[in-house]
Design an enzyme around this catalytic site. Structure first.
Site, mmCIF file in Angstrom:
data_model
loop_
_atom_site.group_PDB
_atom_site.id
_atom_site.type_symbol
_atom_site.label_atom_id
_atom_site.label_comp_id
_atom_site.label_asym_id
_atom_site.label_seq_id
_atom_site.Cartn_x
_atom_site.Cartn_y
_atom_site.Cartn_z
ATOM 1 N N GLU A 141 -23.197 10.192 19.588
ATOM 2 C CA GLU A 141 -21.857 9.702 19.943
ATOM 3 C C GLU A 141 -21.896 8.890 21.230
ATOM 4 O O GLU A 141 -21.231 7.855 21.339
ATOM 5 C CB GLU A 141 -20.871 10.866 20.080
ATOM 6 C CG GLU A 141 -20.627 11.652 18.795
ATOM 7 C CD GLU A 141 -20.211 10.787 17.620
ATOM 8 O OE1 GLU A 141 -19.540 9.765 17.839
ATOM 9 O OE2 GLU A 141 -20.583 11.132 16.485
ATOM 10 N N HIS B 116 -22.912 5.379 20.364
ATOM 11 C CA HIS B 116 -21.794 4.541 19.891
ATOM 12 C C HIS B 116 -20.976 4.066 21.088
ATOM 13 O O HIS B 116 -20.634 2.896 21.208
ATOM 14 C CB HIS B 116 -20.846 5.356 19.003
ATOM 15 C CG HIS B 116 -21.354 5.640 17.630
ATOM 16 N ND1 HIS B 116 -21.822 4.682 16.783
ATOM 17 C CD2 HIS B 116 -21.427 6.812 16.931
ATOM 18 C CE1 HIS B 116 -22.168 5.236 15.628
ATOM 19 N NE2 HIS B 116 -21.947 6.533 15.700
ATOM 20 N N THR C 138 4.172 2.904 2.629
ATOM 21 C CA THR C 138 4.813 1.905 3.470
ATOM 22 C C THR C 138 6.333 1.911 3.311
ATOM 23 O O THR C 138 7.011 1.103 3.922
ATOM 24 C CB THR C 138 4.284 0.494 3.152
ATOM 25 O OG1 THR C 138 4.211 0.348 1.739
ATOM 26 C CG2 THR C 138 2.918 0.290 3.741
ATOM 27 N N PRO D 296 0.827 -1.211 0.000
ATOM 28 C CA PRO D 296 0.000 0.000 0.000
ATOM 29 C C PRO D 296 0.863 1.265 0.000
ATOM 30 O O PRO D 296 2.045 1.204 0.351
ATOM 31 C CB PRO D 296 -0.784 -0.107 1.313
ATOM 32 C CG PRO D 296 -0.412 -1.380 1.956
ATOM 33 C CD PRO D 296 0.648 -2.038 1.174
ATOM 34 N N PRO D 297 0.278 2.387 -0.381
ATOM 35 C CA PRO D 297 1.046 3.619 -0.426
ATOM 36 C C PRO D 297 1.559 4.006 0.964
ATOM 37 O O PRO D 297 0.900 3.747 1.965
ATOM 38 C CB PRO D 297 0.047 4.668 -0.935
ATOM 39 C CG PRO D 297 -1.228 3.985 -1.175
ATOM 40 C CD PRO D 297 -1.104 2.550 -0.842
HETATM 41 P P1 ADP Z 1 5.735 4.469 -0.771
HETATM 42 O O1 ADP Z 1 6.745 4.669 -1.840
HETATM 43 O O2 ADP Z 1 5.603 3.065 -0.304
HETATM 44 O O3 ADP Z 1 4.395 5.055 -1.083
HETATM 45 P P2 ADP Z 1 7.496 6.178 0.626
HETATM 46 O O4 ADP Z 1 8.738 5.390 0.554
HETATM 47 O O5 ADP Z 1 7.365 7.299 -0.323
HETATM 48 O O6 ADP Z 1 6.231 5.249 0.527
HETATM 49 O O7 ADP Z 1 7.345 6.688 2.117
HETATM 50 C C1 ADP Z 1 7.051 8.026 2.402
HETATM 51 C C2 ADP Z 1 7.728 8.460 3.667
HETATM 52 O O8 ADP Z 1 7.228 7.742 4.789
HETATM 53 C C3 ADP Z 1 9.209 8.208 3.670
HETATM 54 O O9 ADP Z 1 9.895 9.259 3.102
HETATM 55 C C4 ADP Z 1 9.519 8.071 5.144
HETATM 56 O O10 ADP Z 1 9.700 9.333 5.739
HETATM 57 C C5 ADP Z 1 8.266 7.475 5.710
HETATM 58 N N1 ADP Z 1 8.381 6.022 5.868
HETATM 59 C C6 ADP Z 1 7.626 5.098 5.247
HETATM 60 N N2 ADP Z 1 7.974 3.858 5.637
HETATM 61 C C7 ADP Z 1 8.967 4.006 6.523
HETATM 62 C C8 ADP Z 1 9.756 3.080 7.284
HETATM 63 N N3 ADP Z 1 9.571 1.752 7.202
HETATM 64 N N4 ADP Z 1 10.697 3.575 8.097
HETATM 65 C C9 ADP Z 1 10.887 4.895 8.192
HETATM 66 N N5 ADP Z 1 10.197 5.802 7.502
HETATM 67 C C10 ADP Z 1 9.230 5.384 6.681
HETATM 68 ZN ZN ZN Z 2 -22.074 7.823 14.114
#
Ligand code: ADP
Ligand code: ZN
Ligand code: MG
Length: 615
Positions: free
Chosen positions: A414, A417, A194, A191-192
């Site tokens: 709320e 819930h 990560t 996922p984005p």
């Molecule tokens: P992706 O390419 O998977 O969408 P990115 O590599 O662009 O994600 O991650 C965006 C930012 O999130 C990185 O520049 C970093 O600051 C932070 N980040 C994401 N994963 C990690 C990780 N495992 N450890 C440290 N920082 C992370």
């Molecule tokens: Zn609600």
């Protein structure tokens, strides 16, 4: 790209100029034309003073000095007549004028030369030519920004695998000696946010080799062929600098299924680019130590050709971190910030289930910004709390005025819930309730999982539905009203119910079947696309409805039973706008005590009444 546009511009300018010249050339024929009969009539009337003959084309000037032109089919027959009337005759060659000759030859020649020139340039590029189609490849290793594995945390297995790659790059001999073939392509999927891009940069930083980075979307250009030529250029460059790494970020932009829909033109371009990529990948031998890294968050749409052995045969899945991972990522990102004593990163990690690396990074930054605005010396725990709320729920909508009636509805909603969540077994513990509008949501009840959950039980899901419906239930029980405030809750609840029945086989009537339509989320769940009968469709409808209604009933029962607590909680929420778990516990105990007191009091009063007013 600039040069390309400049040349294109030049071509357009030349074409426009040519057309202009042509138009001017034709201006001469702007003289009005008359018919042959009219011409003969004027001739008979002695109105013509002068003619210019060019082939059969005659331009005549009459006695009033007006000019006309006409076409005379039998010029030889007319000529004697003209000389007889003593009209001045100018003969002109019917061949084009020398100027016209020059122009009509130079323009095509110039165009041909231009095209030839362009082609030559394009071919010359491979040998370090111009920047026409040279990609935006950035060589990270040589730019100042150095990322190492120290900056990547929380994904130890992935790191380990990549350390191996770094070793390949640094000591290729060690492996080739044994006859091992170094992997060519490694695909990061996940996922984005990560950390896929980050990982690739870290590999380059660690290996200390040239690193060519380009994003898939850079390949997809307006002009067919540019993307493909960029791919070729990129590989040509890389081959001169082995060992090296080529990193293609967001490869799904070029590597999507070639067959999958889309306009013909764009499809063509993408197909060409992808083909070029495949050709280049097959083209470098094992003696050339080029490692191709690529990242995508849509592995499901990648063309299978890319994933064949010998291409991206290694696939590394990067998922959202677990608690321990989150703590380590937080440690990385808090290295550079000043934190107050009260911040416990392990607690913070527990309180941020589902956060990706990117979200954790922005959490730290957001907290720093909040602390900075308050002119603090260090980031406190409360700043992290505020930052988390902002990331999860959007910015507080200050100055958003809500009338008292709506606020009351929100408070009951709320509280509903929260109370259902509190009395349901096997749910996530309550974290916070608020009626401060944030982002899109008007109020919010937040639950935090104790552990990262990967598998959900039927009980848990049913309770989740009840909690989601608790808001609407409270409105009904306490205020006897239905509002639109429950819209999102209802949608979510029904979504869960539908999945339970159709996808997760949790319903007794439908049985262990999966009718999911396979709208692939991340890592594309296999779509089953089972067709089903009208009867099954009806059963599914019926079962979903039964499930949701049962859960709603359960919520109503809890709230009716705990009506005093509900009133009390809503009342206090109206005043404080925000309550956490501890505060809720205290309110509950107070309510219990009050009820007991009331009961005792009423008994006493009852007795008193009886004694004071004997029958
Ligand atoms: P992706 O390419 O998977 O969408 P990115 O590599 O662009 O994600 O991650 C965006 C930012 O999130 C990185 O520049 C970093 O600051 C932070 N980040 C994401 N994963 C990690 C990780 N495992 N450890 C440290 N920082 C992370
Ligand atoms: Zn609600
Ligand atoms: Mg990325």
């Amino acid at each position: 790209m600039g040069t390309f546009f400049r040349t294109l511009f030049a071509i357009i300018v030349i074409a426009v100029l040519g057309i202009t010249v042509l138009i001017f050339w034709n201006m001469e024929s702007k003289v009005p034309s008359i018919s042959y009969n009219e011409f003969l009539l004027s001739l008979d009337n002695n109105e013509i003073s002068e003619v210019r003959i060019r082939g059969g084309e005659v331009t005549l000037t009459d006695i009033y000095d007006r000019q006309y032109r006409t076409f005379v089919p039998d010029i030889a027959g007319v000529l004697p007549k003209l000389s007889e009337k003593e009209i001045v005759i100018y003969g002109q060659s019917d061949r084009p004028s020398p100027l016209w000759n020059i122009i009509s030859i130079t323009i095509p020649v110039a165009l041909i030369l231009l095209v030839w020139f362009l082609v030559m340039r394009k071919q010359g590029q491979g040998e370090g030519g111009s920047d026409f189609a040279k990609g935006k490849a950035i060589n990270f290793a040589s730019s100042g920004k150095q990322v190492t594995f120290r900056d990547v945390a929380g994904i130890p297995e992935v790191k380990e695998e990549l350390l191996e790659i770094v070793d390949f790059l640094q000591k290729p001999k060690k492996y080739s000696k044994l006859g091992a073939i170094i992997p060519k392509g490694i695909l990061f999927q996940g996922p984005p946010g990560t950390g896929k891009t980050l990982l690739a940069q870290a590999v380059a930083g660690e290996a200390g080799v040239p690193f060519y980075s380009i994003s898939g979307s850079d390949f997809v250009e307006m002009f067919v062929g540019v993307g493909a030529s960029r791919v070729r250029d990129l590989f040509q460059d890389a081959k001169k600098n082995t060992p090296c790494i080529i990193f293609i970020d967001e490869i799904d932009a070029v590597g999507g299924h070639r067959a999958a829909g889309g306009a013909v033109g764009g499809q063509d371009e993408r197909g060409q680019t992808l083909n070029a990529l495949l050709v280049e990948m097959d083209g470098f031998g094992s003696d050339e130590t080029i490692i191709l890294l690529a990242a995508t968050n849509r592995p499901d749409i990648l063309d299978p050709a890319l994933l064949r052995p010998g291409r991206f045969d290694r696939q590394i899945t990067v998922l959202s971190p677990d608690v321990k991972g989150r703590q380590q990522i937080l440690e990385v990102h808090t290295r550079r910030v000043r934190m107050a004593e009260d911040v416990e990163l392990d607690e913070l990690a527990k309180a941020t289930p589902g956060f990706t690396g990117a979200e954790l990074a922005s959490l730290v930054n957001e907290a720093a910004l909040i602390a900075g605005r308050a002119e603090k010396d260090a980031i406190a725990k409360s700043d992290f709390e505020a930052a988390k709320d902002r990331i999860l729920m959007g910015v507080e909508r200050k100055g958003f005025v809500i009338n008292d009636k709506d606020r009351k509805t929100m408070a009951y909603h709320e509280a509903g819930h929260a109370i259902v969540a509190r009395f349901m077994p096997e749910t996530d513990p309550l974290h916070k309730i608020t009626i401060i509008p944030r982002g899109k949501a008007m109020g919010h009840t937040q639950q935090l999982p104790l552990h990262d959950r990967h598998v959900y039980s039927k009980e848990y899901l049913k309770n989740r539905i009840s909690i989601l419906l608790g808001g609407r239930a409270a409105e009904e029980v306490a205020l006897n009203q239905r509002t639109t405030g429950a819209e999102d809750d209802l949608a979510q609840a029904i979504g869960i119910a539908a999945n339970m029945v159709c996808k997760w086989g949790m319903d007794d009537v439908i049985g262990p079947m999966s009718y999911s339509q396979g709208e692939a989320g991340f890592l594309g769940e296999q779509s089953t696309n089972l067709t089903f009968s009208e009867q099954t469709a009806q059963d599914i409808d019926h079962e979903i409805r039964k499930l949701v209604e049962g859960c709603y009933q359960e919520a109503v029962e809890i709230l009716a039973r705990e009506k005093d607590f509900l009133d009390q909680l809503a009342e206090i929420l109206l005043q404080t706008e925000m309550l956490d778990k501890e505060e809720m516990d205290i309110i509950y105990e107070c309510t219990q005590k009050q009820m007991k007191d009331n009961k005792e009091n009423s008994e006493l009063e009852g007795d008193a009444c009886q004694t004071e007013f004997p029958a």
